[in-house]
Design an enzyme around this catalytic site. Sequence first.
Site, mmCIF file in Angstrom:
data_model
loop_
_atom_site.group_PDB
_atom_site.id
_atom_site.type_symbol
_atom_site.label_atom_id
_atom_site.label_comp_id
_atom_site.label_asym_id
_atom_site.label_seq_id
_atom_site.Cartn_x
_atom_site.Cartn_y
_atom_site.Cartn_z
ATOM 1 N N HIS A 193 34.873 33.646 18.054
ATOM 2 C CA HIS A 193 34.983 34.072 16.663
ATOM 3 C C HIS A 193 36.214 34.939 16.395
ATOM 4 O O HIS A 193 36.555 35.828 17.177
ATOM 5 C CB HIS A 193 33.717 34.833 16.230
ATOM 6 C CG HIS A 193 33.483 36.088 17.011
ATOM 7 N ND1 HIS A 193 33.978 37.303 16.609
ATOM 8 C CD2 HIS A 193 32.836 36.310 18.179
ATOM 9 C CE1 HIS A 193 33.619 38.221 17.484
ATOM 10 N NE2 HIS A 193 32.930 37.644 18.449
ATOM 11 N N HIS A 227 49.831 26.756 23.651
ATOM 12 C CA HIS A 227 49.053 25.788 24.449
ATOM 13 C C HIS A 227 47.960 26.547 25.195
ATOM 14 O O HIS A 227 48.254 27.382 26.052
ATOM 15 C CB HIS A 227 49.977 25.073 25.434
ATOM 16 C CG HIS A 227 49.274 24.083 26.320
ATOM 17 N ND1 HIS A 227 49.939 23.353 27.286
ATOM 18 C CD2 HIS A 227 47.981 23.674 26.399
ATOM 19 C CE1 HIS A 227 49.082 22.573 27.913
ATOM 20 N NE2 HIS A 227 47.879 22.752 27.405
HETATM 21 C C1 LIG Z 1 52.136 30.810 36.271
HETATM 22 C C2 LIG Z 1 52.892 29.625 36.796
HETATM 23 C C3 LIG Z 1 53.517 28.858 35.623
HETATM 24 C C4 LIG Z 1 54.005 30.241 37.652
HETATM 25 O O1 LIG Z 1 54.867 29.255 38.100
HETATM 26 P P1 LIG Z 1 56.309 29.671 38.663
HETATM 27 O O2 LIG Z 1 57.164 30.211 37.565
HETATM 28 O O3 LIG Z 1 56.819 28.497 39.421
HETATM 29 O O4 LIG Z 1 56.058 30.910 39.564
HETATM 30 P P2 LIG Z 1 55.813 30.970 41.148
HETATM 31 O O5 LIG Z 1 54.964 29.846 41.612
HETATM 32 O O6 LIG Z 1 57.151 31.168 41.765
HETATM 33 O O7 LIG Z 1 54.968 32.316 41.294
HETATM 34 C C5 LIG Z 1 55.526 33.586 41.095
HETATM 35 C C6 LIG Z 1 54.516 34.574 41.641
HETATM 36 O O8 LIG Z 1 53.349 34.539 40.828
HETATM 37 C C7 LIG Z 1 52.198 34.218 41.602
HETATM 38 N N1 LIG Z 1 51.365 33.320 40.814
HETATM 39 C C8 LIG Z 1 51.746 32.166 40.219
HETATM 40 N N2 LIG Z 1 50.732 31.613 39.558
HETATM 41 C C9 LIG Z 1 49.674 32.430 39.759
HETATM 42 C C10 LIG Z 1 48.327 32.364 39.327
HETATM 43 N N3 LIG Z 1 47.904 31.352 38.564
HETATM 44 N N4 LIG Z 1 47.502 33.362 39.686
HETATM 45 C C11 LIG Z 1 47.946 34.392 40.456
HETATM 46 N N5 LIG Z 1 49.223 34.491 40.876
HETATM 47 C C12 LIG Z 1 50.078 33.518 40.551
HETATM 48 C C13 LIG Z 1 52.744 33.529 42.834
HETATM 49 O O9 LIG Z 1 51.859 33.654 43.909
HETATM 50 C C14 LIG Z 1 54.036 34.270 43.034
HETATM 51 O O10 LIG Z 1 53.782 35.509 43.657
HETATM 52 P P3 LIG Z 1 54.694 36.038 44.872
HETATM 53 O O11 LIG Z 1 56.066 36.177 44.278
HETATM 54 O O12 LIG Z 1 54.056 37.334 45.255
HETATM 55 O O13 LIG Z 1 54.635 34.977 45.908
HETATM 56 C C15 LIG Z 1 51.997 28.634 37.588
HETATM 57 O O14 LIG Z 1 51.665 29.169 38.848
HETATM 58 C C16 LIG Z 1 50.696 28.357 36.838
HETATM 59 O O15 LIG Z 1 49.652 29.009 37.005
HETATM 60 N N6 LIG Z 1 50.761 27.338 35.953
HETATM 61 C C17 LIG Z 1 49.661 26.965 35.089
HETATM 62 C C18 LIG Z 1 49.299 25.493 35.332
HETATM 63 C C19 LIG Z 1 48.308 25.005 34.322
HETATM 64 O O16 LIG Z 1 47.381 25.684 33.930
HETATM 65 N N7 LIG Z 1 48.548 23.794 33.848
HETATM 66 C C20 LIG Z 1 47.716 23.213 32.818
HETATM 67 C C21 LIG Z 1 48.424 22.008 32.274
HETATM 68 S S1 LIG Z 1 47.481 21.175 31.064
#
Ligand SMILES: CC(C)(COP(=O)(O)OP(=O)(O)OC[C@H]1O[C@@H](n2cnc3c(N)ncnc32)[C@H](O)[C@@H]1OP(=O)(O)O)[C@@H](O)C(=O)NCCC(=O)NCCS
Length: 195
Positions: free
Chosen positions: A121, A130
């Site tokens: 709500h 998104h």
């Molecule tokens: C957040 C996200 C975009 C980061 O991607 P990125 O820019 O490539 O970043 P990295 O993978 O280099 O991660 C950077 C740091 O954040 C941390 N991290 C990334 N995603 C995380 C998550 N979901 N939860 C906790 N920590 C996360 C990594 O472990 C890393 O930490 P470190 O530097 O201590 O090793 C990606 O991990 C993510 O969660 N994407 C969402 C995917 C999704 O929901 N898709 C739906 C499509 S419909």
Amino acid sequence: MYLYGASGHAKVILEILESNNIPLEALFDDNDSIKALFDYPVLPAEEVKGPLIISIGSNRIRQKIAASLNLEFETAIHPSAIISDRAKIGEGTVIMQGTIIQTCAEIGKHCIINTGASVDHECVIEDFVHLSPHTTLCGNVKVGEGSWIGAGTVIIPRVEIGKWCVIGAGSVVTKNIPDGVLAAGNRCKIIKSIS
Ligand SMILES: CC(C)(COP(=O)(O)OP(=O)(O)OC[C@H]1O[C@@H](n2cnc3c(N)ncnc32)[C@H](O)[C@@H]1OP(=O)(O)O)[C@@H](O)C(=O)NCCC(=O)NCCS
């Protein structure tokens, strides 16, 4: 009805149109090598016309394309979504299977409310957001323009997410998040600024 963008995201949207018996005339894409998506023709982007939905997952790219076009935009809402009559849904927004949008929620323009998302709500979701699959927004949450909330994220009541943020999948957000940051984790912490 037309779609702009012939990616996997477009496949989901065209199936929503099919579920509603809304005829899809064609898609448009700037990649001229794509000629069809399933049985639907894909035409050059220069020929774009409406009514239209921008079927591209990137929030930035949807924003750029929307700003460049003076066309009528439609919404696509899967029949399995449960949406309060008191909720508002902006033009160009798509609402996927199994989503629940509760009373007095406001969803902006060109948003993606993905599979199984729950928007409670009085939430306010600004344009080009998104909400990834199975995100859970408790009551009175605000998500700023262009932000991407990763799959399965939970945001507790009254928390505000800034504009153009990325919240990592599976996060639990318990405090406000400022504009333009990547934040993630349970509890969600800022990892870095993103421009
Ligand atoms: C957040 C996200 C975009 C980061 O991607 P990125 O820019 O490539 O970043 P990295 O993978 O280099 O991660 C950077 C740091 O954040 C941390 N991290 C990334 N995603 C995380 C998550 N979901 N939860 C906790 N920590 C996360 C990594 O472990 C890393 O930490 P470190 O530097 O201590 O090793 C990606 O991990 C993510 O969660 N994407 C969402 C995917 C999704 O929901 N898709 C739906 C499509 S419909």
